[in-house]
Design a protein around this motif. Structure first.
Motif, PDB file in Angstrom:
ATOM      1  N   SER A  30       0.828  -1.218   0.000  1.00 48.57           N
ATOM      2  CA  SER A  30       0.000   0.000   0.000  1.00 48.57           C
ATOM      3  C   SER A  30       0.855   1.258   0.000  1.00 48.57           C
ATOM      4  O   SER A  30       0.610   2.202  -0.766  1.00 48.57           O
ATOM      5  N   CYS A  31       1.874   1.264   0.848  1.00 52.58           N
ATOM      6  CA  CYS A  31       2.758   2.433   0.889  1.00 52.58           C
ATOM      7  C   CYS A  31       3.540   2.592  -0.403  1.00 52.58           C
ATOM      8  O   CYS A  31       3.760   3.718  -0.881  1.00 52.58           O
ATOM      9  N   LEU A  32       3.950   1.468  -1.000  1.00 55.51           N
ATOM     10  CA  LEU A  32       4.678   1.546  -2.266  1.00 55.51           C
ATOM     11  C   LEU A  32       3.802   2.115  -3.375  1.00 55.51           C
ATOM     12  O   LEU A  32       4.247   2.973  -4.163  1.00 55.51           O
ATOM     13  N   LEU A  33       2.551   1.682  -3.453  1.00 55.69           N
ATOM     14  CA  LEU A  33       1.641   2.194  -4.484  1.00 55.69           C
ATOM     15  C   LEU A  33       1.330   3.670  -4.255  1.00 55.69           C
ATOM     16  O   LEU A  33       1.263   4.457  -5.214  1.00 55.69           O
ATOM     17  N   LEU A  34       1.129   4.048  -2.997  1.00 54.62           N
ATOM     18  CA  LEU A  34       0.903   5.468  -2.709  1.00 54.62           C
ATOM     19  C   LEU A  34       2.117   6.304  -3.079  1.00 54.62           C
ATOM     20  O   LEU A  34       1.976   7.431  -3.592  1.00 54.62           O
ATOM     21  N   ASN A  35       3.285   5.768  -2.838  1.00 54.50           N
ATOM     22  CA  ASN A  35       4.512   6.480  -3.163  1.00 54.50           C
ATOM     23  C   ASN A  35       4.689   6.635  -4.678  1.00 54.50           C
ATOM     24  O   ASN A  35       5.174   7.664  -5.171  1.00 54.50           O
ATOM     25  N   LEU A  62      11.222   8.860  -2.100  1.00 51.12           N
ATOM     26  CA  LEU A  62      11.006   7.430  -1.867  1.00 51.12           C
ATOM     27  C   LEU A  62      10.783   7.156  -0.383  1.00 51.12           C
ATOM     28  O   LEU A  62      11.503   6.378   0.253  1.00 51.12           O
ATOM     29  N   TRP A  63       9.759   7.788   0.181  1.00 53.08           N
ATOM     30  CA  TRP A  63       9.470   7.640   1.599  1.00 53.08           C
ATOM     31  C   TRP A  63       8.976   6.243   1.945  1.00 53.08           C
ATOM     32  O   TRP A  63       9.094   5.794   3.092  1.00 53.08           O
ATOM     33  N   SER A  64       8.394   5.541   0.984  1.00 48.16           N
ATOM     34  CA  SER A  64       7.856   4.211   1.266  1.00 48.16           C
ATOM     35  C   SER A  64       8.939   3.216   1.655  1.00 48.16           C
ATOM     36  O   SER A  64       8.653   2.199   2.301  1.00 48.16           O
ATOM     37  N   LEU A  65      10.192   3.487   1.260  1.00 46.69           N
ATOM     38  CA  LEU A  65      11.274   2.562   1.609  1.00 46.69           C
ATOM     39  C   LEU A  65      11.493   2.491   3.112  1.00 46.69           C
ATOM     40  O   LEU A  65      11.915   1.446   3.632  1.00 46.69           O
ATOM     41  N   PHE A  66      11.215   3.577   3.834  1.00 47.38           N
ATOM     42  CA  PHE A  66      11.339   3.542   5.284  1.00 47.38           C
ATOM     43  C   PHE A  66      10.342   2.557   5.896  1.00 47.38           C
ATOM     44  O   PHE A  66      10.672   1.775   6.784  1.00 47.38           O
ATOM     45  N   ILE A  67       9.111   2.589   5.403  1.00 56.77           N
ATOM     46  CA  ILE A  67       8.074   1.699   5.929  1.00 56.77           C
ATOM     47  C   ILE A  67       8.321   0.263   5.485  1.00 56.77           C
ATOM     48  O   ILE A  67       8.152  -0.685   6.269  1.00 56.77           O
ATOM     49  N   ILE A  68       8.740   0.076   4.248  1.00 57.41           N
ATOM     50  CA  ILE A  68       9.035  -1.277   3.768  1.00 57.41           C
ATOM     51  C   ILE A  68      10.176  -1.889   4.579  1.00 57.41           C
ATOM     52  O   ILE A  68      10.130  -3.068   4.957  1.00 57.41           O
ATOM     53  N   GLY A  69      11.210  -1.099   4.822  1.00 60.55           N
ATOM     54  CA  GLY A  69      12.315  -1.600   5.629  1.00 60.55           C
ATOM     55  C   GLY A  69      11.882  -1.958   7.044  1.00 60.55           C
ATOM     56  O   GLY A  69      12.313  -2.972   7.603  1.00 60.55           O
ATOM     57  N   ALA A  70      11.003  -1.137   7.644  1.00 60.69           N
ATOM     58  CA  ALA A  70      10.507  -1.435   8.988  1.00 60.69           C
ATOM     59  C   ALA A  70       9.677  -2.714   8.996  1.00 60.69           C
ATOM     60  O   ALA A  70       9.774  -3.522   9.933  1.00 60.69           O
ATOM     61  N   CYS A  71       8.890  -2.926   7.953  1.00 61.47           N
ATOM     62  CA  CYS A  71       8.105  -4.165   7.855  1.00 61.47           C
ATOM     63  C   CYS A  71       9.019  -5.386   7.713  1.00 61.47           C
ATOM     64  O   CYS A  71       8.734  -6.457   8.277  1.00 61.47           O
ATOM     65  N   PHE A 107      18.709   5.502  -0.541  1.00 65.19           N
ATOM     66  CA  PHE A 107      17.999   5.980  -1.726  1.00 65.19           C
ATOM     67  C   PHE A 107      17.376   7.354  -1.496  1.00 65.19           C
ATOM     68  O   PHE A 107      16.943   8.005  -2.454  1.00 65.19           O
ATOM     69  N   ASN A 108      17.295   7.789  -0.243  1.00 67.36           N
ATOM     70  CA  ASN A 108      16.771   9.111   0.071  1.00 67.36           C
ATOM     71  C   ASN A 108      17.867  10.080   0.496  1.00 67.36           C
ATOM     72  O   ASN A 108      17.572  11.170   0.972  1.00 67.36           O
ATOM     73  N   THR A 109      19.097   9.682   0.344  1.00 70.08           N
ATOM     74  CA  THR A 109      20.223  10.555   0.674  1.00 70.08           C
ATOM     75  C   THR A 109      21.052  10.809  -0.572  1.00 70.08           C
ATOM     76  O   THR A 109      20.972  10.069  -1.567  1.00 70.08           O
ATOM     77  N   SER A 110      21.870  11.839  -0.512  1.00 69.46           N
ATOM     78  CA  SER A 110      22.661  12.223  -1.682  1.00 69.46           C
ATOM     79  C   SER A 110      23.840  11.301  -1.931  1.00 69.46           C
ATOM     80  O   SER A 110      24.369  11.235  -3.040  1.00 69.46           O
ATOM     81  N   SER A 111      24.271  10.578  -0.911  1.00 66.07           N
ATOM     82  CA  SER A 111      25.425   9.701  -1.056  1.00 66.07           C
ATOM     83  C   SER A 111      25.255   8.491  -0.152  1.00 66.07           C
ATOM     84  O   SER A 111      24.518   8.530   0.839  1.00 66.07           O
ATOM     85  N   ASP A 112      25.946   7.392  -0.509  1.00 63.28           N
ATOM     86  CA  ASP A 112      25.902   6.189   0.301  1.00 63.28           C
ATOM     87  C   ASP A 112      27.213   5.959   1.051  1.00 63.28           C
ATOM     88  O   ASP A 112      27.452   4.854   1.557  1.00 63.28           O
ATOM     89  N   GLU A 113      28.042   7.001   1.135  1.00 64.33           N
ATOM     90  CA  GLU A 113      29.316   6.849   1.840  1.00 64.33           C
ATOM     91  C   GLU A 113      29.109   6.566   3.320  1.00 64.33           C
ATOM     92  O   GLU A 113      29.857   5.787   3.924  1.00 64.33           O
ATOM     93  N   TRP A 114      28.105   7.191   3.920  1.00 65.21           N
ATOM     94  CA  TRP A 114      27.836   6.974   5.341  1.00 65.21           C
ATOM     95  C   TRP A 114      27.444   5.525   5.608  1.00 65.21           C
ATOM     96  O   TRP A 114      27.753   4.976   6.671  1.00 65.21           O
ATOM     97  N   PHE A 115      26.779   4.907   4.623  1.00 71.50           N
ATOM     98  CA  PHE A 115      26.356   3.519   4.813  1.00 71.50           C
ATOM     99  C   PHE A 115      27.545   2.569   4.770  1.00 71.50           C
ATOM    100  O   PHE A 115      27.713   1.711   5.652  1.00 71.50           O
ATOM    101  N   LEU A 116      28.386   2.727   3.757  1.00 76.10           N
ATOM    102  CA  LEU A 116      29.533   1.829   3.609  1.00 76.10           C
ATOM    103  C   LEU A 116      30.624   2.117   4.627  1.00 76.10           C
ATOM    104  O   LEU A 116      31.295   1.184   5.102  1.00 76.10           O
ATOM    105  N   GLY A 117      30.806   3.390   4.965  1.00 76.80           N
ATOM    106  CA  GLY A 117      31.909   3.741   5.850  1.00 76.80           C
ATOM    107  C   GLY A 117      31.590   3.696   7.325  1.00 76.80           C
ATOM    108  O   GLY A 117      32.503   3.560   8.148  1.00 76.80           O
TER     109      GLY A 117
END
Length: 234
Positions: A69-74, A82-91, A129-139
């Motif tokens: 539902s959140c993905l379709l609304l998004n 891509l706000w639905s990714l937060f809810i999908i990840g929580a699920c 996917f909602n941030t400008s870079s993924d360096e914080w994730f990998l580093g």
């Protein structure tokens, strides 16, 4: 003034039965009070226990429906980000957490904890996917998740491999808390290109080290250990 309900003779207030026909004397007020005092049946009913399979199906459907539902609304309504990714990840995290308790109860604890770490890492990756870079994730984020998962796995291994008590559990907890804080500070300093040295984590390490040494001393002295258990009632 009261009268017998059977023969109508006048009765004294202290009488329990009629002196003429032996009919019991009943006070209407006492009868009403006895009825009010027990408005529910004394017998207890039994509710059927919900089966694990039905609970697993219901929980899975709720989480899947929420994600879709959140993905379709998004995609079709609120498509600004891509706000639905937060809810999908929580699920996904909730599904992984309830799997050992509801869906597959025979899953080993080590595998369950590993899946929990992977789910948290996946959730953090979806945030990229909602941030400008993924360096914080990998580093930073991924190494912290890996460190936390390893420490939790070791904690579970210690609890299952050695005799469990409040003292030993506290010993493992404070030892791993010190390692976690030291690891966090070193990872943060490495990500920020700062010199690798201990500052705030040194305080935590010192306090935890004192507690660990004290607990080891207690465990090594049977008399002291028994005295503490008697006084703390464990």
């Amino acid at each position: 003034m009261s009268y017998c309900v059977n023969c109508g003779v006048e009765l004294e207030p202290s009488l329990k039965e009629c002196p003429l026909c032996n009919t019991p004397v009943i006070n209407p007020r006492q009868l009403e009070a006895s009825k009010i005092s027990s408005p529910y049946p004394k017998e207890r009913g039994q509710v059927d226990v919900v089966k694990r399979k039905d609970l697993a199906i219901l929980t899975s459907i709720v989480l899947i429906a929420t994600s879709l539902s959140c993905l379709l609304l998004n995609l079709f309504v609120f498509s600004g980000s891509l706000w639905s990714l937060f809810i999908i990840g929580a699920c996904i995290i909730l599904f992984v957490l309830i799997t050992p308790a509801v869906i597959y109860t025979k899953l080993p604890i080590y595998i369950s904890l590993l899946f929990d770490g992977i789910a948290v890492g996946l959730y953090l990756y979806l945030i990229t996917f909602n941030t400008s870079s993924d360096e914080w994730f990998l580093g930073l984020a991924l190494p912290i998740v890996a460190l936390s998962t390893i420490l939790v796995e070791v904690f579970a291994l210690l609890l299952r491999s050695f005799p469990i008590s409040y003292i030993t559990t506290a010993l493992y907890f404070f030892a791993e808390a010190a390692l976690l804080c030291v690891g966090l500070e070193l990872l943060i300093r490495h990500y920020l290109d700062m010199p690798l040295k201990l500052v705030w984590s040194a305080v935590v390490l010192t306090v935890c080290s004192v507690i660990v040494v004290m607990l080891i001393t207690v465990l090594s002295r049977r008399r002291l250990r028994d005295a503490i258990r008697r006084r703390l009632h464990f």
